[in-house]
Design a protein around this motif. Structure first.
Motif, mmCIF file in Angstrom:
data_model
loop_
_atom_site.group_PDB
_atom_site.id
_atom_site.type_symbol
_atom_site.label_atom_id
_atom_site.label_comp_id
_atom_site.label_asym_id
_atom_site.label_seq_id
_atom_site.Cartn_x
_atom_site.Cartn_y
_atom_site.Cartn_z
ATOM 1 N N ALA A 80 0.799 -1.339 -0.204
ATOM 2 C CA ALA A 80 0.009 -0.096 -0.081
ATOM 3 C C ALA A 80 0.930 1.195 -0.147
ATOM 4 C CB ALA A 80 -1.050 -0.090 1.148
ATOM 5 N N LEU A 81 1.997 1.410 0.575
ATOM 6 C CA LEU A 81 2.933 2.374 0.807
ATOM 7 C C LEU A 81 3.961 2.663 -0.222
ATOM 8 C CD1 LEU A 81 3.465 2.388 4.654
ATOM 9 C CD2 LEU A 81 1.759 3.683 3.357
ATOM 10 N N GLY A 82 3.961 1.363 -1.176
ATOM 11 C CA GLY A 82 5.035 1.440 -2.188
ATOM 12 C C GLY A 82 6.500 1.114 -1.841
ATOM 13 N N ALA A 83 6.550 0.744 -0.629
ATOM 14 C CA ALA A 83 7.944 0.022 -0.181
ATOM 15 C C ALA A 83 8.339 -1.481 -0.816
ATOM 16 C CB ALA A 83 7.945 -0.084 1.266
ATOM 17 N N SER A 84 9.746 -1.489 -0.822
ATOM 18 C CA SER A 84 10.014 -2.785 -1.530
ATOM 19 C C SER A 84 9.772 -3.714 -0.579
ATOM 20 C CB SER A 84 11.600 -2.297 -1.656
ATOM 21 O OG SER A 84 12.251 -3.407 -1.997
ATOM 22 N N ILE A 85 9.250 -4.700 -0.925
ATOM 23 C CA ILE A 85 9.133 -6.049 -0.148
ATOM 24 C C ILE A 85 10.372 -6.548 0.198
ATOM 25 C CG2 ILE A 85 8.075 -8.253 -0.065
ATOM 26 C CD1 ILE A 85 5.387 -7.059 -1.415
ATOM 27 N N GLY A 86 11.325 -6.688 -0.672
ATOM 28 C CA GLY A 86 12.425 -7.177 -0.363
ATOM 29 C C GLY A 86 13.336 -6.603 0.400
ATOM 30 N N LEU A 87 13.230 -5.149 0.468
ATOM 31 C CA LEU A 87 14.101 -4.568 1.443
ATOM 32 C C LEU A 87 13.544 -4.625 3.045
ATOM 33 C CD1 LEU A 87 16.349 -2.594 2.093
ATOM 34 C CD2 LEU A 87 14.844 -0.610 1.465
ATOM 35 N N THR A 88 12.062 -4.435 2.808
ATOM 36 C CA THR A 88 11.601 -4.672 4.075
ATOM 37 C C THR A 88 11.672 -5.996 4.788
ATOM 38 O OG1 THR A 88 9.625 -3.206 3.367
ATOM 39 C CG2 THR A 88 9.106 -4.548 5.222
ATOM 40 N N LEU A 89 11.740 -7.124 3.668
ATOM 41 C CA LEU A 89 12.304 -8.372 4.398
ATOM 42 C C LEU A 89 13.598 -8.381 5.034
ATOM 43 C CD1 LEU A 89 12.015 -11.377 4.982
ATOM 44 C CD2 LEU A 89 12.565 -11.710 2.449
ATOM 45 N N LEU A 90 14.796 -7.917 4.225
ATOM 46 C CA LEU A 90 16.192 -7.856 4.728
ATOM 47 C C LEU A 90 16.348 -7.059 5.821
ATOM 48 C CD1 LEU A 90 17.808 -7.692 1.171
ATOM 49 C CD2 LEU A 90 17.646 -9.609 2.488
ATOM 50 N N VAL A 91 15.510 -5.936 5.981
ATOM 51 C CA VAL A 91 15.914 -5.159 7.328
ATOM 52 C C VAL A 91 14.988 -5.651 8.259
ATOM 53 C CG1 VAL A 91 15.611 -2.681 7.997
ATOM 54 C CG2 VAL A 91 16.388 -3.240 5.763
ATOM 55 N N GLY A 92 13.784 -6.058 7.888
ATOM 56 C CA GLY A 92 12.952 -6.517 8.891
ATOM 57 C C GLY A 92 13.236 -7.701 9.782
ATOM 58 N N VAL A 93 14.227 -8.628 9.486
ATOM 59 C CA VAL A 93 14.624 -9.723 10.238
ATOM 60 C C VAL A 93 15.570 -9.172 11.164
ATOM 61 C CG1 VAL A 93 16.069 -11.598 10.139
ATOM 62 C CG2 VAL A 93 14.479 -11.252 8.410
ATOM 63 N N PRO A 94 16.506 -8.139 11.045
ATOM 64 C CA PRO A 94 17.267 -7.683 12.156
ATOM 65 C C PRO A 94 16.497 -7.000 13.094
ATOM 66 C CG PRO A 94 17.996 -6.765 9.981
ATOM 67 C CD PRO A 94 17.391 -8.024 9.794
ATOM 68 N N VAL A 95 15.632 -6.143 12.628
ATOM 69 C CA VAL A 95 14.616 -5.563 13.264
ATOM 70 C C VAL A 95 13.798 -6.094 14.396
ATOM 71 C CG1 VAL A 95 12.454 -3.777 13.289
ATOM 72 C CG2 VAL A 95 14.455 -3.484 11.753
ATOM 73 N N ALA A 96 13.356 -7.251 13.927
ATOM 74 C CA ALA A 96 12.474 -8.204 14.544
ATOM 75 C C ALA A 96 13.261 -8.840 15.689
ATOM 76 C CB ALA A 96 11.877 -9.293 13.817
ATOM 77 N N PHE A 97 14.652 -9.290 15.437
ATOM 78 C CA PHE A 97 15.180 -9.998 16.203
ATOM 79 C C PHE A 97 15.651 -8.805 17.714
ATOM 80 C CE2 PHE A 97 19.456 -10.354 18.313
ATOM 81 C CZ PHE A 97 19.302 -11.668 18.797
ATOM 82 N N VAL A 98 16.030 -7.714 17.184
ATOM 83 C CA VAL A 98 16.312 -6.704 18.288
ATOM 84 C C VAL A 98 15.411 -6.197 18.939
ATOM 85 C CG1 VAL A 98 17.195 -4.294 18.373
ATOM 86 C CG2 VAL A 98 18.257 -5.893 16.979
ATOM 87 N N ALA A 99 14.091 -6.023 18.198
ATOM 88 C CA ALA A 99 12.894 -5.768 18.939
ATOM 89 C C ALA A 99 12.334 -6.529 19.794
ATOM 90 C CB ALA A 99 11.707 -5.425 17.917
ATOM 91 N N TRP A 100 12.511 -8.130 19.495
ATOM 92 C CA TRP A 100 12.281 -9.314 20.270
ATOM 93 C C TRP A 100 13.036 -9.206 21.455
ATOM 94 C CZ3 TRP A 100 15.682 -13.394 21.412
ATOM 95 C CH2 TRP A 100 15.299 -14.088 22.152
ATOM 96 N N TYR A 101 14.733 -9.079 21.295
ATOM 97 C CA TYR A 101 15.514 -9.119 22.488
ATOM 98 C C TYR A 101 15.192 -8.213 23.446
ATOM 99 C CZ TYR A 101 19.766 -9.799 25.085
ATOM 100 O OH TYR A 101 20.645 -9.706 26.151
ATOM 101 N N LEU A 102 15.031 -6.914 22.912
ATOM 102 C CA LEU A 102 14.899 -5.619 23.919
ATOM 103 C C LEU A 102 13.461 -5.622 24.670
ATOM 104 C CD1 LEU A 102 16.692 -3.049 22.103
ATOM 105 C CD2 LEU A 102 17.585 -4.358 23.783
#
Length: 484
Positions: A177-199
């Protein structure tokens, strides 16, 4: 069923929603009315108060209830069957021993969380949690203490992956919907999800697990005694021998050899591999990499449908676990005993979906988002606030994600944003859709019932963890926004 045209102002609708939640909590926590009855009753009263035509109220009630049951009942039913077979054959113990052997006793909660992060890549929150239940219970029984020490890291990991990382439907829909790259969102999302989970989940879970003691639940997988369960099974539990304490007895079961780690891992990996067919192919089709009409892709998507994948896994588990030393009649007995305790879980979860559905159909969410979308604040803060308020108002994280992205799409299109900033917006929306899980969220009831917590304790643990997880994800999205 479509939302009705609101008959009251936004302020009145929000007041109705607030009163409905307060009444629900009063009935459950003070009056001690059964949660299923309270949810249905308050849903009906809310529909009436919000101006839904009387003739449409039955359809409004069944809308959220049937939609939730349609997605939850099969998942919980098949998942508990798999879990029970892993439990009684010793498979869960084998996996738990292997995890602890690799990570050590002190790192058991961290090991469970890491495993859930990996398994949570293709699978939805509720399906992942129900398949992981026997492993969580086994580790908790072995080391003692509150089950929350082991349950919350795993549940938080599934929630983090489900909210932040494609190919899960919420972040995919928001990115599109926002026109964001799904591939980039995936690549960045994995470390974001890990750091957010840990903290926001792991560290908080260890604090909450030490502050709130919750016994290891026994309804779904039996009560441990001397290495086995006190529940009769025809096939028998790994290591079940001897008598029960206090003069009781435990039915003797024939000795059996526990399955190998490879077999257990294969059974657990099967649904994740199958489900990945569906989620990955959906992402590729959205990105126009694969044609939606390709027959082979449609077949793999069928195998990857969560319910179909779990059905296939149940069948495989029956033959590689249950039939190793027992007859099909023995296996059927085990599966029957697995299904009995989940009736209340499914009904209460469905009723939670009913309450959330009534709030959506009443127009409360639309009225709220419409009044906030024109706020003169930065896009990323606006994304988080709108998503948060939609989440609180109607319960569904996916609805909050997709609705917020749709509301902001025009403003985002006019702004000159980098690809990283677009992905940061997706994470901010997902963060808002994660916080403040409460009584209109079916996931709240799943966690509450699975771990046999009362509503008050669930608020003090799961709601807090979801909120800290979402806030951590939002803080990370702000950093990405600023450097993007």
């Amino acid at each position: 069923m479509e939302a009705i045209e609101p008959v009251y102002s936004s302020g009145i609708l929000l007041l109705i929603a607030a009163v409905a939640v307060a009444v629900l909590l009063f009935l459950i926590m003070k009056v001690k009315l059964h949660a299923f009855i309270a949810l249905v009753l308050v849903s009906a009263l809310t529909a009436l108060a919000a101006g839904i035509p009387i003739g449409d109220i039955p359809d409004a009630l069944s809308y959220g209830f049937s939609n939730t049951l349609g997605s939850v009942a099969l998942l919980v039913g098949f998942g508990v069957m798999i879990g029970r077979l892993l439990e009684v054959t010793g498979g869960a113990q084998v996996l738990a021993d292997t995890l602890i052997g690799r990570f050590g006793e002190k790192r058991a909660p961290f090991a469970l969380g890491i495993a859930a992060l990996i398994f949570g890549f293709p699978i939805f929150f509720d399906a992942g949690l129900v398949v992981f239940l026997p492993i969580i219970m086994t580790v908790a029984r072995r080391f003692g203490g509150s089950v929350l020490l082991y349950a919350l890291p795993a549940a938080g990991a599934f929630a983090s992956m489900h909210a932040l990382v494609p190919p899960h439907p919420g972040p995919v829909a928001a990115a599109e919907a926002l026109g964001a790259s799904i591939g980039l969102t995936l690549l960045v999302g994995v470390p974001v999800a890990f750091v957010a989970w840990y903290l926001g989940a792991f560290l908080i879970s260890q604090f909450l697990g030490r502050r709130f003691y919750v016994d290891v639940p026994t309804a779904l997988f039996g009560e441990i005694n001397n290495g086995g369960t006190t529940e009769d099974t025809a096939v028998g539990d790994a290591g079940a021998t001897g008598g029960a304490p206090g003069g009781g007895s435990v039915t003797q079961t024939k000795a059996r050899t526990a399955p190998s780690f490879g077999v257990v891992l294969g059974v657990l990996m099967l649904p994740f591999v199958l489900i990945s067919f569906n989620t990955v192919l959906n992402t590729l089709m959205t990105a126009k990499v694969i044609s939606e009409d390709a027959t082979w892709a449609q077949f793999l998507r069928l195998l990857g449908n969560t319910s179909v994948a779990l059905l296939i896994t149940v069948i495989v588990a029956i033959f590689v676990l249950g039939r190793r030393e027992g007859s099909m009649a023995d296996v059927t007995t085990i599966l029957d005993k697995a299904l009995g305790p989940i009736c209340a879980i499914i009904l209460i979860t469905g009723a939670g979906g009913m309450f959330g559905g009534v709030l959506r159909l009443s127009g409360i969410g639309d009225a709220l988002s419409g009044s906030l979308s024109s706020l003169g604040i930065s896009l990323i803060l606006q994304a988080f606030l709108i998503s948060t308020l939609l989440r609180v108002a109607q319960g569904s994280a996916t609805v909050a994600l997709t609705t917020t992205a749709g509301l902001l799409a025009a403003a985002v299109a006019e702004a000159d944003l980098s690809n990283l900033q677009l992905s940061a917006l997706v994470f901010a929306i997902a963060a808002g859709a994660t916080v403040l899980s409460h009584v209109n969220d079916s996931g709240f009831w799943l966690v509450s019932r699975f771990f046999e917590m009362d509503v008050k304790t669930t608020f003090k643990t799961w709601t807090v963890l979801e909120t800290t997880l979402g806030l951590s994800a939002f803080a990370i999205s702000l950093v990405l926004w600023s450097v993007g």
